[in-house]
Design a protein around this motif. Sequence first.
Motif, PDB file in Angstrom:
ATOM      1  N   GLY A  83       0.607  -1.322   0.053  1.00  0.00           N
ATOM      2  CA  GLY A  83       0.247   0.095   0.075  1.00  0.00           C
ATOM      3  C   GLY A  83       0.787   1.215   0.122  1.00  0.00           C
ATOM      4  N   VAL A  84       0.228   2.137   0.196  1.00  0.00           N
ATOM      5  CA  VAL A  84       1.056   3.738   0.187  1.00  0.00           C
ATOM      6  C   VAL A  84       0.392   4.348   1.472  1.00  0.00           C
ATOM      7  CG1 VAL A  84       1.360   5.979  -0.825  1.00  0.00           C
ATOM      8  CG2 VAL A  84       1.246   3.740  -2.131  1.00  0.00           C
ATOM      9  N   ASP A  85       1.203   4.948   2.414  1.00  0.00           N
ATOM     10  CA  ASP A  85       0.756   5.672   3.547  1.00  0.00           C
ATOM     11  C   ASP A  85       1.047   7.069   3.440  1.00  0.00           C
ATOM     12  OD1 ASP A  85       0.207   3.148   5.373  1.00  0.00           O
ATOM     13  OD2 ASP A  85       2.128   2.831   4.810  1.00  0.00           O
ATOM     14  N   VAL A  86       2.150   7.612   2.846  1.00  0.00           N
ATOM     15  CA  VAL A  86       2.496   8.988   2.652  1.00  0.00           C
ATOM     16  C   VAL A  86       2.829   9.049   1.130  1.00  0.00           C
ATOM     17  CG1 VAL A  86       3.906  10.942   3.503  1.00  0.00           C
ATOM     18  CG2 VAL A  86       3.164   8.837   4.934  1.00  0.00           C
ATOM     19  N   LEU A  87       2.490  10.200   0.695  1.00  0.00           N
ATOM     20  CA  LEU A  87       2.739  10.768  -0.808  1.00  0.00           C
ATOM     21  C   LEU A  87       3.261  12.185  -0.421  1.00  0.00           C
ATOM     22  CD1 LEU A  87       2.966  11.292  -3.662  1.00  0.00           C
ATOM     23  CD2 LEU A  87       0.647  11.694  -3.785  1.00  0.00           C
ATOM     24  N   VAL A  88       4.555  12.346  -0.932  1.00  0.00           N
ATOM     25  CA  VAL A  88       4.929  13.643  -1.103  1.00  0.00           C
ATOM     26  C   VAL A  88       5.190  14.141  -2.335  1.00  0.00           C
ATOM     27  CG1 VAL A  88       6.749  15.414  -0.295  1.00  0.00           C
ATOM     28  CG2 VAL A  88       6.281  13.533   1.328  1.00  0.00           C
ATOM     29  N   SER A  89       4.278  15.002  -3.017  1.00  0.00           N
ATOM     30  CA  SER A  89       4.227  15.292  -4.183  1.00  0.00           C
ATOM     31  C   SER A  89       5.415  16.594  -4.319  1.00  0.00           C
ATOM     32  CB  SER A  89       3.243  15.835  -4.959  1.00  0.00           C
ATOM     33  OG  SER A  89       3.132  16.330  -6.222  1.00  0.00           O
ATOM     34  N   ASN A  90       6.625  16.387  -4.805  1.00  0.00           N
ATOM     35  CA  ASN A  90       7.826  17.413  -4.524  1.00  0.00           C
ATOM     36  C   ASN A  90       8.298  17.642  -5.750  1.00  0.00           C
ATOM     37  OD1 ASN A  90      10.090  18.744  -3.039  1.00  0.00           O
ATOM     38  ND2 ASN A  90      11.240  17.224  -4.439  1.00  0.00           N
ATOM     39  N   LEU A 126      -4.852   7.555  -3.897  1.00  0.00           N
ATOM     40  CA  LEU A 126      -5.818   7.762  -2.992  1.00  0.00           C
ATOM     41  C   LEU A 126      -6.583   6.528  -2.705  1.00  0.00           C
ATOM     42  CD1 LEU A 126      -7.217  11.384  -3.950  1.00  0.00           C
ATOM     43  CD2 LEU A 126      -6.727  10.613  -1.720  1.00  0.00           C
ATOM     44  N   PRO A 127      -6.944   5.623  -3.655  1.00  0.00           N
ATOM     45  CA  PRO A 127      -7.558   4.293  -3.589  1.00  0.00           C
ATOM     46  C   PRO A 127      -6.948   3.582  -2.643  1.00  0.00           C
ATOM     47  CG  PRO A 127      -7.560   4.869  -6.052  1.00  0.00           C
ATOM     48  CD  PRO A 127      -6.617   5.920  -5.539  1.00  0.00           C
ATOM     49  N   HIS A 128      -5.726   3.557  -2.536  1.00  0.00           N
ATOM     50  CA  HIS A 128      -4.896   2.649  -2.006  1.00  0.00           C
ATOM     51  C   HIS A 128      -4.847   3.032  -0.186  1.00  0.00           C
ATOM     52  CE1 HIS A 128      -3.426   0.739  -5.215  1.00  0.00           C
ATOM     53  NE2 HIS A 128      -2.924   1.621  -5.574  1.00  0.00           N
ATOM     54  N   MET A 129      -4.885   4.411  -0.023  1.00  0.00           N
ATOM     55  CA  MET A 129      -5.030   5.081   0.986  1.00  0.00           C
ATOM     56  C   MET A 129      -6.497   5.004   1.666  1.00  0.00           C
ATOM     57  SD  MET A 129      -2.888   8.669   0.643  1.00  0.00           S
ATOM     58  CE  MET A 129      -1.306   8.659   0.622  1.00  0.00           C
ATOM     59  N   TYR A 130      -7.446   5.064   0.838  1.00  0.00           N
ATOM     60  CA  TYR A 130      -8.830   4.775   1.383  1.00  0.00           C
ATOM     61  C   TYR A 130      -9.052   3.192   1.553  1.00  0.00           C
ATOM     62  CZ  TYR A 130     -10.231   9.313  -0.954  1.00  0.00           C
ATOM     63  OH  TYR A 130     -10.363  10.747  -1.103  1.00  0.00           O
ATOM     64  N   ALA A 131      -8.288   2.428   0.883  1.00  0.00           N
ATOM     65  CA  ALA A 131      -8.524   1.059   1.379  1.00  0.00           C
ATOM     66  C   ALA A 131      -8.130   0.882   2.634  1.00  0.00           C
ATOM     67  CB  ALA A 131      -7.889   0.149   0.230  1.00  0.00           C
ATOM     68  N   LYS A 132      -7.152   1.452   3.249  1.00  0.00           N
ATOM     69  CA  LYS A 132      -6.276   1.372   4.391  1.00  0.00           C
ATOM     70  C   LYS A 132      -7.172   2.070   5.556  1.00  0.00           C
ATOM     71  CE  LYS A 132      -1.570   0.323   3.888  1.00  0.00           C
ATOM     72  NZ  LYS A 132      -0.277   0.745   4.645  1.00  0.00           N
ATOM     73  N   GLY A 133      -7.953   3.227   5.021  1.00  0.00           N
ATOM     74  CA  GLY A 133      -8.407   4.107   5.962  1.00  0.00           C
ATOM     75  C   GLY A 133      -7.829   5.141   6.360  1.00  0.00           C
ATOM     76  N   ALA A 134      -6.566   5.437   5.913  1.00  0.00           N
ATOM     77  CA  ALA A 134      -5.517   6.229   6.417  1.00  0.00           C
ATOM     78  C   ALA A 134      -4.385   6.769   5.389  1.00  0.00           C
ATOM     79  CB  ALA A 134      -4.591   5.602   7.601  1.00  0.00           C
ATOM     80  N   GLY A 173     -11.356  13.492   1.468  1.00  0.00           N
ATOM     81  CA  GLY A 173     -10.768  12.261   2.050  1.00  0.00           C
ATOM     82  C   GLY A 173     -10.786  12.306   3.526  1.00  0.00           C
ATOM     83  N   GLY A 174     -11.283  13.338   3.952  1.00  0.00           N
ATOM     84  CA  GLY A 174     -11.343  13.358   5.731  1.00  0.00           C
ATOM     85  C   GLY A 174     -12.180  12.153   6.267  1.00  0.00           C
ATOM     86  N   LYS A 175     -13.468  11.794   5.968  1.00  0.00           N
ATOM     87  CA  LYS A 175     -14.272  10.802   6.489  1.00  0.00           C
ATOM     88  C   LYS A 175     -13.538   9.391   6.120  1.00  0.00           C
ATOM     89  CE  LYS A 175     -18.449  13.242   6.642  1.00  0.00           C
ATOM     90  NZ  LYS A 175     -19.729  13.254   6.241  1.00  0.00           N
ATOM     91  N   LYS A 176     -12.696   9.463   5.212  1.00  0.00           N
ATOM     92  CA  LYS A 176     -11.873   8.099   4.812  1.00  0.00           C
ATOM     93  C   LYS A 176     -10.515   8.270   5.439  1.00  0.00           C
ATOM     94  CE  LYS A 176     -14.361   8.445   0.463  1.00  0.00           C
ATOM     95  NZ  LYS A 176     -14.212   8.502  -1.053  1.00  0.00           N
ATOM     96  N   GLY A 177     -10.033   8.829   6.290  1.00  0.00           N
ATOM     97  CA  GLY A 177      -8.825   8.826   7.115  1.00  0.00           C
ATOM     98  C   GLY A 177      -7.701   9.468   6.320  1.00  0.00           C
ATOM     99  N   VAL A 178      -7.881  10.275   5.000  1.00  0.00           N
ATOM    100  CA  VAL A 178      -6.721  10.727   4.450  1.00  0.00           C
ATOM    101  C   VAL A 178      -6.791  12.675   4.799  1.00  0.00           C
ATOM    102  CG1 VAL A 178      -5.906  11.198   2.059  1.00  0.00           C
ATOM    103  CG2 VAL A 178      -6.847   8.861   2.588  1.00  0.00           C
ATOM    104  N   ARG A 179      -5.736  12.982   4.773  1.00  0.00           N
ATOM    105  CA  ARG A 179      -5.338  14.391   5.155  1.00  0.00           C
ATOM    106  C   ARG A 179      -4.432  14.803   4.327  1.00  0.00           C
ATOM    107  NH1 ARG A 179      -3.061  10.945   8.344  1.00  0.00           N
ATOM    108  NH2 ARG A 179      -0.679  11.101   8.963  1.00  0.00           N
ATOM    109  N   THR A 180      -4.664  16.048   4.027  1.00  0.00           N
ATOM    110  CA  THR A 180      -3.642  16.719   3.104  1.00  0.00           C
ATOM    111  C   THR A 180      -3.205  17.953   3.692  1.00  0.00           C
ATOM    112  OG1 THR A 180      -5.261  18.222   1.885  1.00  0.00           O
ATOM    113  CG2 THR A 180      -4.843  15.899   1.168  1.00  0.00           C
ATOM    114  N   ASN A 181      -1.826  18.241   3.187  1.00  0.00           N
ATOM    115  CA  ASN A 181      -1.194  19.770   3.727  1.00  0.00           C
ATOM    116  C   ASN A 181      -0.210  20.145   2.506  1.00  0.00           C
ATOM    117  OD1 ASN A 181      -1.206  17.801   6.620  1.00  0.00           O
ATOM    118  ND2 ASN A 181      -1.941  19.976   6.791  1.00  0.00           N
TER     119      ASN A 181
END
Length: 260
Positions: A83-90, A126-134, A173-181
């Motif tokens: 899966g993927v837990d963190v993405l940094v688009s840099n 996002l689909p992989h993060m949503y599948a994990k709920g985080a 993504g908030g209700k699916k456990g994904v946050r962005t900054n």
Amino acid sequence: MTLKDKACIITGAASGIGNAIAHRYAKAGGKVAIADIKMDAAQAAADEIAKTYGTEAMAVEMDVTSEDAVNAGVQKVVDAWGGVDVLVSNAGIQIVNPVEDYAFADWKKMLAIHLDGAFLTSKACLPHMYAKGAGSIIFMGSVHSKEASPLKSAYVTAKHGLMGLSRVIAKEGGKKGVRTNVICPGFVKTPLVDKQIPEQAKELGISEDEVVSKVMLGQTVDTEFTTVEDIAEVALFFAAFETNALTGQSLVASHGWYMN
């Protein structure tokens, strides 16, 4: 703060800010994917990180403007780490010119790398993060996400756009456990900034020293560049912050150049 066993993708991580973030994430226990268009440099960076921190690291060849390349790169990480837990688009570049002299091809290239890249990598992860709920998605913005400077029409437009994209993903993504900054650095001494110094000196008709002291650092509180290590610490803070309390927010790190 820890990222123990978290699968982290950082684009443009073979050098500069992205590389510093990859090192910081590995030091915090994360598994790090160095996603970069330069595969040899990405592999060298991954090898160095694995050797230094004893954590898992891989190189992923990725042109962030290509949907197929982004999807394939993200899938490589998912296949390896589940899966993927963190993405940094840099990933990013800089091209400076007055608007009237700004080539349309350069405009499209700038927006493709900065904005399309953020969209495509987010869409793939996002689909992989949503599948994990985080999950945590971090965009590399700039003080130019909030402010403007001459000669940087495409860059300023793209960096402003990242703010909007981040907020939309935060809402979705908030209700699916994904946050962005969004991280908004001031001038960081990287090859990207080094390249701008003679370019701006030529365009503005001033010396390179004046570009640094007046244009780049003149509005800071201490005439100091922000460092890649500064930005890496901010990136760790956002990635490891586990609740939605800060989602959709940005943080400026600019030695006081821009305050809000």
